[in-house]
Design a protein around this motif. Structure first.
Motif, PDB file in Angstrom:
ATOM      1  N   LYS A 141      47.559  22.274  55.488  1.00 41.88           N
ATOM      2  CA  LYS A 141      47.826  21.130  56.367  1.00 41.88           C
ATOM      3  C   LYS A 141      48.750  21.564  57.496  1.00 41.88           C
ATOM      4  O   LYS A 141      49.642  22.371  57.292  1.00 41.88           O
ATOM      5  CB  LYS A 141      48.483  19.981  55.586  1.00 41.88           C
ATOM      6  N   ILE A 198      51.248  19.540  59.963  1.00 45.47           N
ATOM      7  CA  ILE A 198      51.800  18.187  60.111  1.00 45.47           C
ATOM      8  C   ILE A 198      52.957  18.174  61.098  1.00 45.47           C
ATOM      9  O   ILE A 198      53.550  19.207  61.401  1.00 45.47           O
ATOM     10  CB  ILE A 198      52.290  17.629  58.752  1.00 45.47           C
ATOM     11  N   LEU A 200      49.593  13.964  59.795  1.00 46.54           N
ATOM     12  CA  LEU A 200      48.648  15.078  59.719  1.00 46.54           C
ATOM     13  C   LEU A 200      47.997  15.316  61.080  1.00 46.54           C
ATOM     14  O   LEU A 200      47.443  14.397  61.680  1.00 46.54           O
ATOM     15  CB  LEU A 200      47.563  14.780  58.681  1.00 46.54           C
ATOM     16  N   SER A 251      43.720  19.844  59.159  1.00 52.26           N
ATOM     17  CA  SER A 251      43.755  20.491  57.849  1.00 52.26           C
ATOM     18  C   SER A 251      43.364  21.963  57.956  1.00 52.26           C
ATOM     19  O   SER A 251      42.854  22.422  58.987  1.00 52.26           O
ATOM     20  CB  SER A 251      42.794  19.783  56.896  1.00 52.26           C
TER      21      SER A 251
END
Length: 740
Positions: free
Chosen positions: A32, A34, A40, A43
Motif C-alpha cells: 500500500k 498511503i 490509500l 496498492s
C-alpha cells in the motif's frame, strides 16, 4: 509461476555475493502507498499492473526506465522525479515565502532543497506492514504528475506537441484503469531513484539519475571503481601485449596450392539450408526499413515525410521490429551456418537430417511472423495483461517477444542443438587432430541453446530489478558471450577445413580467446546493472570485469591482419575474398564498436551521466551490427561460396555492398548519433538526465539538424544492404555469377 519466481529471486539476491545489509530482492514493492492520514493512494497490485501497462505500450521501446530502453521520449523515472521535485519546491516556496521557487535567492533555494530532500530521500517504507507512507505535499505532487501522464498517454490537447516530440500516439492507452496503473508504476520507479536504502545514504539506484534538486550526486564508490577499472584495463592490455609478443608466431601453415575441397559433394540437408539465407537477406532489408522509419520519427514525430504512419505503425512497434528482426536474421545466419557444416565435419548425413532442417526452418518462420504480429497487437492495446505477456509485447529490449514465442524459440534452439549434435557425433568418436576443436564446437552449440533459457527466468510481474538481471543474461551472455565463442570456433573450423590453419593452432587460439572473452564477459555483465536497484558490490564487480572485456579487443588488429594475409595467400583463396573481408570488418568493429565505444560508457562515473543517452546506441549499432551483423553476413557468404565452389562471382554488387554498409555505419555514428550523445552528456552533467532527454533540449535547431544528418549514413548503409540482397538472390537467379 509468479510465486516461484519470487522465491527464486529472493534466494538469488540473498546469495553470498549479493548479501549486503539484508537488502530485499530489488527495491521493495509496497502493498500500500498511503498518505500520513492513512488515505490509500494506490496498492502494490496497482504498481505491478502498471508495470504490465508500461510493457503493453512497448516498455523499453518508448523512453527508458532506469536508463534502459529507447532514446525517443524521456527516461520516465528521471522525468517523474524532476517534475515531482519542482512541484513540491514551488508549493513550499509559495506557502512559506509567497513567491515561486525560481524567484528565490540562492540561500532560500538551498533551504527549500534541504526540506525537499528530507521528505523525498527518507525511507518511509515499513517492511513489516509493507506500507509506504508519503507526506501530504508529496501526495499532491503524485496527483499532479498522474494528471500530466494521463493526459500525455491519452488525448489532452495541450500536450499534443509534446506527444509528437515523444512519438507517442494519441490515446496510446485507451483504458482509464491502465492509465492509473501506469502512473502508479512511474511513481514506484522514481521512488526507487530517490529513496535511500535502509541504513545507508545512497538510493536504491546508487543515486542515479543525477538530480541536484533531490541530492542525487555521484557516490564515492562510483569514482573509486571507475579509477580501479582504468587500472585493470591498463594492466590487462599490458599482459595481453606481453602474451602476444612472447607467444605469437607467424608460422607458415603450409597452405595448399590447390583448392582442397573442390570435389566435395553436398548432402541433401546442406542444400536445404540455402533458403535460410534467402530469409536472412529479406529480414535484413525489413530491419533496415524499420530502422529508417524509427530514426525518422526522431525528427517528424509520428510521420514519415508527411505520411501519418504512426497511426498504423507507432514508434514503439517500428523500434521493436528493428531490434527484434536484427536478432532474428543474425541468429538465423549463424544457425544455418552450423547446420550446413555439421554434416561436413563428420562426412555423414544422419537419417532424416534434411527433414529436421526443413522443419526448423518452418518453425523459425512461425516464430518470426507470430511474435512480430503479437507485438503489434500488444502495443495497439488489443490484448489484456496476461495475453500480452504470453503472446504480445513483454516490453524488455531485445527480448520483447511474448513468453509463448520465447518458449517456442527455446524449443527451436534445442531442435537445432539436436540436429547439430547428431551430425557432429560420428566425428567426435574419432581420435582425429580436429577432435578438440570439435568438442569446443559442440560445447558452444550447447551454450547457445541452453543460455537462451535465462530469458524464461522472470514472470509477468517479477520485480523490475530482477527481470533486468535475467534480461542481461540474454543480451550480454547469450548474444555477446556465447555467440562470440561460437563465432570464434566456427571461423577457426572454416579455416582448418580449408587447410589455411592447423587444427592444433586453431584449437589453442579458440581456447585462449574463449577464456579471455568469458573471463571479462560473465561478471562484466554487471555494468548494465549499476543503477537497477542492485547492491554496491555489483558495481564493484561490474566495473572491474567490464574493463577486462575490452582487453582482448585492443589487439583485434592482429586478427584483421591474419585474415588479410589469408585472403592474399593463394590464388584459390581469393574466391573467399568477401567472406574473409567480412571477418576483417568484424575485427575492426570489435575494436572500435565493442572496445572504444563500449569502454566510453562502461566505467561507473561515465555511465552515471551517459546511461540512457545516444552514446549507448553508438555502442549498440557498432557492436551489434558491426560485429555480429557483419559476422552473420560473413558466415552466410562463406556457406554460399561453398555451395557452388566452381562458380565465379561477379564482384560489382558485393563489393559495393561491403563498402557501403561499413562506410554508412561509420557515417551514421560519427556524423549524427555520437555528436547528439556527447551534447546530451554535457547537458546531463550540467542540468541532469531529465533535461538531456527532454523535448526542450532535443528539439533545439542544432539537435534537429544532427538528427537530419543521419540521413547521409542511413542512405549509404541502406543502399549497401539492398545491394547485398540483390547479390544473394542473384546467386540463384544467375546475375551474380560469371557465365561460363
Amino acid at each position: 509461476m509468479d510465486r516461484f519466481h519470487s522465491s527464486y529471486d529472493h534466494l538469488f539476491f540473498r546469495s553470498a555475493i549479493f548479501r549486503q545489509r539484508n537488502l530485499p530482492p530489488g527495491p521493495p514493492v509496497p502493498d500500500k502507498v498511503i498518505k500520513t492520514d492513512g488515505t490509500l493512494l494506490f496498492s502494490g497490485q496497482d504498481i505491478k499492473d502498471g508495470q504490465n501497462a508500461w510493457q503493453s505500450l512497448g516498455g523499453q521501446e518508448i523512453g527508458t526506465v532506469w536508463g534502459h530502453g529507447a532514446y525517443q521520449a524521456p527516461d520516465w523515472s528521471a522525468d517523474w522525479l524532476h517534475k515531482e521535485a519542482v512541484y513540491m519546491l514551488d508549493n513550499m516556496a509559495a506557502e512559506i515565502d509567497g513567491m515561486p521557487y525560481s524567484k528565490l535567492s540562492d540561500e532560500r533555494k538551498a533551504y527549500f532543497n534541504v526540506l525537499l530532500q528530507k521528505d523525498l530521500r527518507k525511507n518511509t517504507y515499513d517492511p513489516l506492514s509493507k506500507t509506504l507512507t508519503v507526506s501530504d505535499l508529496r501526495a499532491s505532487a503524485i496527483a499532479s504528475n498522474s494528471r500530466f501522464y494521463a493526459g500525455l498517454f491519452t488525448n489532452d490537447p495541450s500536450l499534443a506537441d509534446l506527444r509528437d516530440a515523444y512519438s507517442i500516439p494519441e490515446n496510446s492507452l485507451k483504458d482509464p484503469v491502465r492509465v492509473k496503473d501506469l502512473t502508479s508504476f512511474f511513481f514506484w520507479i522514481s521512488w526507487a531513484c530517490v529513496t535511500e536504502r535502509p541504513g545507508q545514504d545512497i538510493t536504491y539506484t546508487n543515486n542515479w539519475p543525477a538530480e541536484e534538486l533531490v541530492g542525487n550526486r555521484p557516490t564515492g564508490s562510483l569514482l573509486l571503481w571507475t579509477g580501479f577499472s582504468v587500472i585493470i584495463l591498463l594492466a590487462g592490455i599490458g599482459l595481453m601485449a606481453w602474451y602476444y609478443a612472447t607467444r605469437r608466431k607467424d608460422e607458415d601453415e603450409g597452405i595448399p596450392s590447390v583448392f582442397p575441397l573442390l570435389n566435395e559433394k553436398q548432402t541433401p540437408s546442406q542444400k536445404a539450408t540455402v533458403k535460410y539465407f534467402w530469409i536472412v537477406s529479406a529480414l535484413l532489408l525489413v530491419q533496415v526499413l524499420m530502422g529508417v522509419i524509427t530514426a525518422h520519427y526522431g525528427v517528424e514525430g509520428q510521420a514519415l515525410y508527411g505520411i501519418p504512419l504512426a497511426k498504423l505503425l507507432p514508434y514503439s512497434v517500428s523500434r521493436t521490429w528493428h531490434i527484434q528482426i536484427a536478432i532474428f536474421w543474425i541468429a538465423t545466419s549463424w544457425l544455418a551456418t552450423g547446420l550446413y557444416y555439421a554434416p561436413a565435419i563428420s562426412g555423414i548425413e544422419p537419417k532424416f537430417q534434411k527433414l529436421g532442417v526443413n522443419f526448423l526452418f518452418g518453425a523459425l518462420l512461425v516464430i518470426v511472423l507470430g511474435s512480430l504480429a503479437g507485438q503489434w497487437m500488444g502495443v495497439m492495446q488489443k490484448l489484456g495483461y496476461v495475453q500480452n505477456f504470453w503472446f504480445g509485447h513483454q516490453g524488455y529490449e531485445y527480448v520483447d517477444l511474448g513468453r509463448f514465442w520465447q518458449l517456442f524459440l527455446f524449443v527451436g534452439l534445442i531442435i537445432w542443438l539436436l540436429l547439430m549434435g547428431r551430425a557432429i557425433w560420428p566425428a567426435l568418436k574419432q581420435r582425429s587432430e580436429s577432435r578438440s576443436l570439435l568438442i569446443l564446437f559442440l560445447i558452444s552449440t550447447i551454450a547457445i541453446a541452453a543460455f537462451y533459457g535465462a530469458g524464461l527466468m522472470w514472470g509477468r510481474q517479477t520485480n523490475l530489478a530482477v527481470a533486468e538481471y535475467w534480461r542481461w543474461w540474454v543480451v550480454h551472455l547469450w548474444v555477446e558471450g556465447f555467440f562470440e565463442v561460437f563465432a570464434a570456433v566456427v571461423i577457426a573450423f572454416l579455416f582448418v577445413r580449408l587447410q589455411l590453419l592447423k587444427a592444433a593452432t586453431a584449437t589453442l587460439a579458440v581456447l585462449f580467446s574463449t577464456i579471455v572473452f568469458l573471463a571479462g564477459g560473465i561478471l562484466g555483465t554487471f555494468h548494465h546493472l549499476y543503477f537497477t536497484g542492485t547492491p554496491t558490490v555489483v558495481m564493484a564487480l561490474g566495473a572491474t570485469f567490464s574493463a577486462l572485456e575490452v582487453v582482448p579487443l585492443v589487439l583485434m588488429g592482429f586478427e584483421a591482419w591474419d585474415n588479410v594475409k589469408i585472403s592474399r595467400s593463394k590464388t584459390w583463396v581469393k574466391a573467399y575474398k568477401w567472406p574473409v573481408y567480412s571477418f576483417i570488418a568484424v575485427a575492426f568493429w570489435n575494436l572500435v564498436g565493442a572496445g572504444i565505444f563500449g569502454f566510453l560508457i562502461n566505467p561507473p562515473i561515465a555511465l552515471y551521466y551517459m546511461q540512457g543517452l545516444n552514446t549507448t546506441p553508438v555502442h549498440g549499432h557498432t557492436a551489434l551490427f558491426g560485429v555480429y551483423g557483419m559476422l552473420g553476413i560473413g558466415l552466410m557468404l562463406f556457406v554460399l561460396r561453398d555451395m557452388d565452389k566452381e562458380a565465379v562471382w561477379k564482384e560489382k554488387w558485393i563489393k559495393f555492398a561491403f563498402w557501403s554498409i561499413n562506410i554508412g555505419l561509420a557515417a551514421m555514428v560519427i556524423i549524427s548519433v555520437l555528436p547528439i550523445g556527447l551534447a546530451q552528456t554535457v547537458a546531463s552533467v550540467k542540468e541532469g538526465l531529465w533535461y538531456a532527454r527532454s523535448a526542450e533540449f532535443l528539439q533545439q535547431p542544432a539537435m534537429v539538424t544532427l538528427k537530419w544528418l543521419r540521413v547521409i549514413g542511413d542512405t549509404i548503409f541502406a543502399l549497401g544492404t539492398v545491394s547485398l540482397a540483390w547479390f544473394i538472390f542473384g546467386l540463384k537467379g544467375g546475375w551474380s555469377i560469371e557465365k561460363k
